[in-house]
Design a protein around this motif. Structure first.
Motif, PDB file in Angstrom:
ATOM      1  N   GLY A  27      23.406 -23.152  32.471  1.00 18.95           N
ATOM      2  CA  GLY A  27      24.097 -23.202  33.832  1.00 18.95           C
ATOM      3  C   GLY A  27      25.316 -22.538  33.677  1.00 18.95           C
ATOM      4  N   VAL A  28      26.059 -22.747  32.707  1.00 18.49           N
ATOM      5  CA  VAL A  28      27.491 -22.146  32.300  1.00 18.49           C
ATOM      6  C   VAL A  28      27.326 -20.855  32.237  1.00 18.49           C
ATOM      7  CG1 VAL A  28      29.579 -22.161  31.014  1.00 18.49           C
ATOM      8  CG2 VAL A  28      28.560 -24.247  31.810  1.00 18.49           C
ATOM      9  N   GLY A  29      26.270 -20.546  31.244  1.00 18.46           N
ATOM     10  CA  GLY A  29      26.057 -19.050  31.008  1.00 18.46           C
ATOM     11  C   GLY A  29      25.958 -18.011  32.438  1.00 18.46           C
ATOM     12  N   LEU A  30      24.950 -18.890  33.123  1.00 15.52           N
ATOM     13  CA  LEU A  30      24.403 -18.092  34.340  1.00 15.52           C
ATOM     14  C   LEU A  30      25.546 -17.847  35.421  1.00 15.52           C
ATOM     15  CD1 LEU A  30      22.094 -16.976  36.010  1.00 15.52           C
ATOM     16  CD2 LEU A  30      21.625 -19.369  36.897  1.00 15.52           C
ATOM     17  N   ALA A  31      26.500 -19.112  35.533  1.00 13.95           N
ATOM     18  CA  ALA A  31      27.497 -19.096  36.495  1.00 13.95           C
ATOM     19  C   ALA A  31      28.597 -18.274  36.042  1.00 13.95           C
ATOM     20  CB  ALA A  31      28.168 -20.479  36.700  1.00 13.95           C
ATOM     21  N   LEU A  32      29.033 -17.888  34.905  1.00 15.46           N
ATOM     22  CA  LEU A  32      29.969 -17.050  34.164  1.00 15.46           C
ATOM     23  C   LEU A  32      29.407 -15.936  33.362  1.00 15.46           C
ATOM     24  CD1 LEU A  32      32.325 -19.828  33.093  1.00 15.46           C
ATOM     25  CD2 LEU A  32      32.665 -18.452  35.054  1.00 15.46           C
ATOM     26  N   GLY A  33      28.789 -15.153  34.203  1.00 16.23           N
ATOM     27  CA  GLY A  33      28.204 -13.788  33.592  1.00 16.23           C
ATOM     28  C   GLY A  33      26.867 -13.349  34.102  1.00 16.23           C
ATOM     29  N   ASP A  45      23.356 -12.164  46.479  1.00 16.98           N
ATOM     30  CA  ASP A  45      21.863 -12.448  46.277  1.00 16.98           C
ATOM     31  C   ASP A  45      21.511 -13.137  45.109  1.00 16.98           C
ATOM     32  OD1 ASP A  45      21.332 -10.915  48.772  1.00 16.98           O
ATOM     33  OD2 ASP A  45      21.021  -9.194  47.762  1.00 16.98           O
ATOM     34  N   ASP A  46      22.270 -12.623  43.839  1.00 19.27           N
ATOM     35  CA  ASP A  46      21.924 -13.380  42.637  1.00 19.27           C
ATOM     36  C   ASP A  46      22.414 -14.813  42.787  1.00 19.27           C
ATOM     37  OD1 ASP A  46      21.018 -11.126  41.219  1.00 19.27           O
ATOM     38  OD2 ASP A  46      23.139 -10.785  40.053  1.00 19.27           O
ATOM     39  N   PHE A  47      23.501 -15.080  43.402  1.00 15.06           N
ATOM     40  CA  PHE A  47      23.974 -16.578  43.563  1.00 15.06           C
ATOM     41  C   PHE A  47      22.967 -17.333  44.311  1.00 15.06           C
ATOM     42  CE2 PHE A  47      26.366 -19.806  46.197  1.00 15.06           C
ATOM     43  CZ  PHE A  47      26.596 -20.562  45.224  1.00 15.06           C
ATOM     44  N   GLU A  48      22.448 -16.702  45.394  1.00 16.32           N
ATOM     45  CA  GLU A  48      21.404 -17.320  46.503  1.00 16.32           C
ATOM     46  C   GLU A  48      20.148 -17.804  45.691  1.00 16.32           C
ATOM     47  OE1 GLU A  48      22.202 -18.701  49.329  1.00 16.32           O
ATOM     48  OE2 GLU A  48      24.092 -17.875  49.155  1.00 16.32           O
ATOM     49  N   HIS A  49      19.849 -16.637  44.730  1.00 18.67           N
ATOM     50  CA  HIS A  49      18.356 -16.920  44.217  1.00 18.67           C
ATOM     51  C   HIS A  49      18.609 -17.915  43.073  1.00 18.67           C
ATOM     52  CE1 HIS A  49      14.741 -15.674  42.212  1.00 18.67           C
ATOM     53  NE2 HIS A  49      15.525 -15.468  41.004  1.00 18.67           N
ATOM     54  N   ASN A  50      19.864 -17.930  42.532  1.00 18.94           N
ATOM     55  CA  ASN A  50      19.855 -19.014  41.374  1.00 18.94           C
ATOM     56  C   ASN A  50      20.699 -20.147  41.723  1.00 18.94           C
ATOM     57  OD1 ASN A  50      18.853 -17.527  38.782  1.00 18.94           O
ATOM     58  ND2 ASN A  50      20.401 -16.146  39.706  1.00 18.94           N
ATOM     59  N   LYS A  51      20.992 -20.510  43.053  1.00 15.06           N
ATOM     60  CA  LYS A  51      21.732 -21.463  43.648  1.00 15.06           C
ATOM     61  C   LYS A  51      21.045 -22.943  43.051  1.00 15.06           C
ATOM     62  CE  LYS A  51      24.515 -22.935  47.431  1.00 15.06           C
ATOM     63  NZ  LYS A  51      24.681 -22.734  48.934  1.00 15.06           N
ATOM     64  N   MET A  61      29.544 -26.285  39.780  1.00 15.24           N
ATOM     65  CA  MET A  61      28.815 -24.949  40.063  1.00 15.24           C
ATOM     66  C   MET A  61      29.855 -24.202  41.104  1.00 15.24           C
ATOM     67  SD  MET A  61      25.766 -23.956  42.582  1.00 15.24           S
ATOM     68  CE  MET A  61      26.655 -24.757  44.032  1.00 15.24           C
ATOM     69  N   ASP A  62      30.585 -24.512  41.979  1.00 13.54           N
ATOM     70  CA  ASP A  62      31.596 -23.996  42.880  1.00 13.54           C
ATOM     71  C   ASP A  62      32.809 -23.425  42.064  1.00 13.54           C
ATOM     72  OD1 ASP A  62      29.863 -24.265  45.052  1.00 13.54           O
ATOM     73  OD2 ASP A  62      30.740 -26.315  45.648  1.00 13.54           O
ATOM     74  N   ASP A  63      33.047 -24.472  41.243  1.00 13.69           N
ATOM     75  CA  ASP A  63      34.434 -24.276  40.216  1.00 13.69           C
ATOM     76  C   ASP A  63      34.197 -23.066  39.438  1.00 13.69           C
ATOM     77  OD1 ASP A  63      35.850 -26.250  41.291  1.00 13.69           O
ATOM     78  OD2 ASP A  63      35.613 -27.742  39.640  1.00 13.69           O
ATOM     79  N   LEU A  64      33.046 -22.801  38.792  1.00 15.42           N
ATOM     80  CA  LEU A  64      32.428 -21.683  37.879  1.00 15.42           C
ATOM     81  C   LEU A  64      32.386 -20.375  38.494  1.00 15.42           C
ATOM     82  CD1 LEU A  64      30.573 -23.572  35.131  1.00 15.42           C
ATOM     83  CD2 LEU A  64      33.105 -23.109  35.101  1.00 15.42           C
ATOM     84  N   VAL A  65      31.585 -20.688  39.597  1.00  7.47           N
ATOM     85  CA  VAL A  65      31.227 -19.270  40.577  1.00  7.47           C
ATOM     86  C   VAL A  65      32.568 -18.710  40.946  1.00  7.47           C
ATOM     87  CG1 VAL A  65      30.271 -18.539  42.206  1.00  7.47           C
ATOM     88  CG2 VAL A  65      28.779 -19.852  40.685  1.00  7.47           C
ATOM     89  N   ASP A  66      33.454 -19.650  41.218  1.00  2.74           N
ATOM     90  CA  ASP A  66      34.935 -19.121  41.619  1.00  2.74           C
ATOM     91  C   ASP A  66      35.667 -18.215  40.688  1.00  2.74           C
ATOM     92  OD1 ASP A  66      36.933 -18.971  43.799  1.00  2.74           O
ATOM     93  OD2 ASP A  66      38.093 -20.184  42.504  1.00  2.74           O
TER      94      ASP A  66
END
Length: 191
Positions: free
Chosen positions: A74-80, A86-92, A104-109
């Motif tokens: 999860g962390v690897g996906l959110a930060l990298g 589209d990537d975000f919507e696909h992996n949300k 999720m919101d904190d890391l994607v930010d």
């Protein structure tokens, strides 16, 4: 006579030191209170440890490994791993399941440029997950450090601290800290 006088003085000094060294009731009561408090804490931890070991369906080691894998992904996906909306919507859904909404919101930010809101993380170099205080698996302490690279080549370091439920694989709470440099306890990567 000298000998007797000296013995009396010695006896007097021993009595005086004994009287002065005798603890006051206040000190005895304080020591007893500390002892009682310590005994209660020991009983509490023994009860928690017993409750963990009585749950035959719970495998602490296996659940820690599963949680580490989920959090690392999860962390690897959110930060990298997210490079566009589209990537975000696909992996949300995966991010929510592995990190929860808040984290999720904190890391994607951190993956976005704050001015353009474009995703600027290129790759995640390393994620390290560690659990402690697992005597209560529903509220184990978790510490995560990660290193990711932005599109401009800048390396960023993030520390996440919080509590994790090893039974339901969910974060109870989390705090994200941006580190100015690589943490000294960081392992792996290009050290």
């Amino acid at each position: 006579m000298k000998r007797t006088k000296m013995l009396y003085w010695l006896a007097f000094l021993f009595l005086l030191f004994g009287f002065l060294a005798w603890p006051s009731n206040k000190k005895v009561n304080q020591a007893q209170a500390k002892l009682d408090s310590t005994n209660k804490a020991i009983d509490k931890y023994q009860t928690q440890a017993t409750n963990v070991s009585l749950d035959n369906n719970f495998d602490l080691q296996k659940n820690e490994q599963t949680a580490q894998q989920m959090v690392t992904e999860g962390v690897g996906l959110a930060l990298g791993g997210i490079h566009s909306q589209d990537d975000f919507e696909h992996n949300k859904g995966k991010l929510k399941a592995e990190l929860g909404n808040k984290l999720m919101d904190d890391l994607v930010d951190y993956s976005k440029d704050h001015d353009t809101h474009q995703y600027i993380s290129a790759k995640n170099d390393n994620v390290t997950v560690g659990f402690s205080e697992v005597n209560n698996p529903s509220n184990a302490k978790v510490e995560i450090s990660t290193e990711f690279e932005r599109l401009d080549g800048t390396k960023k370091y993030i520390l996440i601290e919080g509590h994790y439920n090893l039974k339901s694989f969910k974060f109870n709470d989390s705090n994200v800290y941006h580190l100015a440099k690589q943490p000294t306890t960081y392992s792996g990567g290009n050290n």
